[in-house]
Write an enzyme that holds these catalytic residues in place. Structure first.
Site, PDB file in Angstrom:
ATOM      1  N   PHE A 146       0.859  -1.189   0.000  1.00  0.00           N
ATOM      2  CA  PHE A 146       0.000   0.000   0.000  1.00  0.00           C
ATOM      3  C   PHE A 146       0.888   1.229   0.000  1.00  0.00           C
ATOM      4  CE2 PHE A 146      -2.350   3.566   1.614  1.00  0.00           C
ATOM      5  CZ  PHE A 146      -3.510   3.488   0.867  1.00  0.00           C
ATOM      6  N   ASP A 231       9.250   3.073   2.275  1.00  0.00           N
ATOM      7  CA  ASP A 231       8.044   3.865   2.532  1.00  0.00           C
ATOM      8  C   ASP A 231       7.657   3.729   4.011  1.00  0.00           C
ATOM      9  OD1 ASP A 231       5.553   5.017   2.801  1.00  0.00           O
ATOM     10  OD2 ASP A 231       4.656   4.021   1.073  1.00  0.00           O
ATOM     11  N   LYS A 260       2.024  11.124   7.157  1.00  0.00           N
ATOM     12  CA  LYS A 260       1.170  10.925   8.339  1.00  0.00           C
ATOM     13  C   LYS A 260       1.663  11.688   9.578  1.00  0.00           C
ATOM     14  CE  LYS A 260      -1.446   7.086   6.668  1.00  0.00           C
ATOM     15  NZ  LYS A 260      -0.999   6.060   5.729  1.00  0.00           N
TER      16      LYS A 260
HETATM   17  C1  LIG Z   1      -1.084   6.117   4.253  1.00  0.00           C
HETATM   18  C2  LIG Z   1       0.047   5.618   3.448  1.00  0.00           C
HETATM   19  C3  LIG Z   1       0.393   6.222   2.213  1.00  0.00           C
HETATM   20  C4  LIG Z   1      -0.444   7.309   1.581  1.00  0.00           C
HETATM   21  O1  LIG Z   1      -0.548   8.449   2.351  1.00  0.00           O
HETATM   22  P1  LIG Z   1      -1.731   9.512   2.035  1.00  0.00           P
HETATM   23  O2  LIG Z   1      -1.412  10.653   2.943  1.00  0.00           O
HETATM   24  O3  LIG Z   1      -3.022   8.834   2.374  1.00  0.00           O
HETATM   25  O4  LIG Z   1      -1.636   9.853   0.603  1.00  0.00           O
HETATM   26  C5  LIG Z   1       1.522   5.763   1.565  1.00  0.00           C
HETATM   27  N1  LIG Z   1       2.254   4.766   2.054  1.00  0.00           N
HETATM   28  C6  LIG Z   1       1.960   4.148   3.229  1.00  0.00           C
HETATM   29  C7  LIG Z   1       2.824   3.049   3.735  1.00  0.00           C
HETATM   30  C8  LIG Z   1       0.838   4.544   3.949  1.00  0.00           C
HETATM   31  O5  LIG Z   1       0.512   3.921   5.082  1.00  0.00           O
END
Ligand SMILES: *Cc1c(COP(=O)(O)O)cnc(C)c1O
Length: 422
Positions: A146, A231, A260
């Site tokens: 994700f 990520d 986040k």
């Molecule tokens: C939440 C998330 C994203 C995307 O972030 P948004 O602010 O919702 O665009 C990307 N990578 C990971 C691992 C995430 O948990």
């Protein structure tokens, strides 16, 4: 209740239902206000926040220091775009460099934008530095990944719901099995410029990779001159009990994606971090964002990083996470037929429900009714990821409520439970 006797929350739920796109199925709790780890709905009912906006509210809701930093900046200037310099962006970038160990950072807003930034950077690096013909660059991604919701990113998701009907998709991504080094090697070609990967797969169900996987991946990427892009939008900034999850693995990636919690629980702030040898592919006009790194966002993010450092929240997270994990394992032992796994790292724990018993959604709804906010991912996993500021007392209260809900569910299903200590 309003004048007609309808609960106030229903009017808000109906408005979102009537006028909003139907792209979410929220838990039916209408939040009115929040403080640290507690949330109150419009009827005044109190909840323990065990979800913290998917880790965005790691500092707790409306942390006083971060709110004060925002208020101070709001009296000065909020947004002027990157057409000019500001007094807050430079200090944020310097602090990011200090905490991440990377020489440079490129600020964006949402996590998905920072992932897009990483993709662009990796491709340009692949072409200009590694010599892959432009348009032939390939990025390896994990099955079950994700990384956000843009059309490029969902194009390499393995989740049908995220993709179906949204094609055509962007070329240039190849999949490997998360945790499987042989699968990584099999997916690579001479045109591979990067591996983009989560240190723990959150949305996939809080999947912790096998020990040694990241060490092997790091070694292989170095050998093949492939960028390892980590990520940590959800895992980073203390969530796993270390500043960054890669530190558990004893490695350093070539680039790091943050989001986040970087926004201090107030604003969307994300960043792509790398050393100059990678970041140098970006020159004026090659990439940008109108709001990325604005003065207000930078002031908030900077204060958020200082709070993490000065309040020792990262170290606390490790100890609190162990405690929460142990307590949830005790509940698992008690309601063994209902829970097939409890896993995670730090204050990021997935409770995997036995699918023949019920769904995670059912449990999440029952938990909310009982005063605990959590969120399901996929059919079977309940996520617990409270603010890092949570106290032992609140964790105990949340776990006791969870135990009550789980025991009740077992009773309904006629499953045997084993009282703690018996
Ligand atoms: C939440 C998330 C994203 C995307 O972030 P948004 O602010 O919702 O665009 C990307 N990578 C990971 C691992 C995430 O948990």
């Amino acid at each position: 209740m309003d004048a007609t006797g309808t609960p106030v929350s229903q009017t808000f739920i109906q408005k979102e239902g009537s006028y909003g796109a139907r792209n979410y199925a929220p838990v039916p709790v209408v939040v009115d206000h929040a403080k640290d780890c507690l949330v109150w709905d419009v009827e005044g009912k109190e909840y323990i926040d065990m979800m913290s906006a998917y880790s965005s509210v790691s500092h707790g809701h409306l942390h006083p220091r971060i709110v004060a930093a925002a208020e101070a900046q709001l009296k000065k200037v909020a947004v002027m775009s990157r057409a000019y310099y500001s007094t807050t962006l430079g200090p944020l970038l310097e602090k990011l460099s200090e905490v991440t160990g990377f020489e440079r950072a490129l600020p964006m807003n949402t996590g998905a934008e920072a992932v897009e930034t990483a993709i662009k950077c990796a491709r340009r690096w692949g072409h200009r530095v590694k010599g892959i013909p432009d348009g032939m660059q390939r990025i390896l991604v994990a099955r079950g990944n994700f990384h956000g919701r843009t059309s490029t990113i969902v194009g390499f998701s393995s989740e049908q719901d995220y993709r179906s009907g949204f094609g055509p998709f962007c070329d240039g991504f190849q999949h490997f099995d998360y945790g499987g080094m042989e699968s990584v090697k099999a997916a690579a070609t001479e045109h591979t410029c990067a591996v983009l990967v989560e240190p723990i797969q959150g949305e996939a169900g809080v999947i912790v990779p096998p020990a040694g996987f990241f060490r092997d991946l790091r070694e292989w990427c170095t050998q093949k001159d492939i960028l390892l892009i980590d990520d940590e939008v959800q895992a980073g900034l203390g969530r796993t009990g270390r500043w960054f999850a890669f530190q558990h693995e004893g490695i350093r990636p070539d680039a790091l994606i943050l989001g986040k919690a970087l926004g201090g629980g107030l604003l969307p702030v994300s960043a792509f971090c790398a050393d100059d040898k990678v970041m140098q592919v970006f020159v004026p006009n090659s990439h940008g964002s109108t709001f990325g790194g604005n003065a207000l966002a930078a002031a908030v993010a900077l204060e958020g990083l200082k709070v993490l450092q000065e309040e020792g929240l990262v170290d606390q997270c490790a100890a609190k996470g162990e405690y929460l994990f142990r307590r949830l394992r005790e509940v698992q032992a008690e309601v063994a037929p209902l829970i097939r796994d409890v896993r995670g790292r730090g204050l990021w724990i997935g409770v995997d429900i036995e699918p023949t018993c019920t769904t995670a959604r059912d449990m999440v709804l029952r938990l909310a009714a009982a005063g605990v906010l959590s969120k399901e991912t996929h059919e079977t996993v309940i996520r617990f990821a409270p603010p890092l500021t949570i106290t032992q007392d609140l964790m105990d209260r949340a776990v006791d409520i969870f135990r009550g809900v789980a025991v009740e569910k077992c009773r309904e299903l006629g499953l045997r439970t084993r009282p703690a200590g018996a």
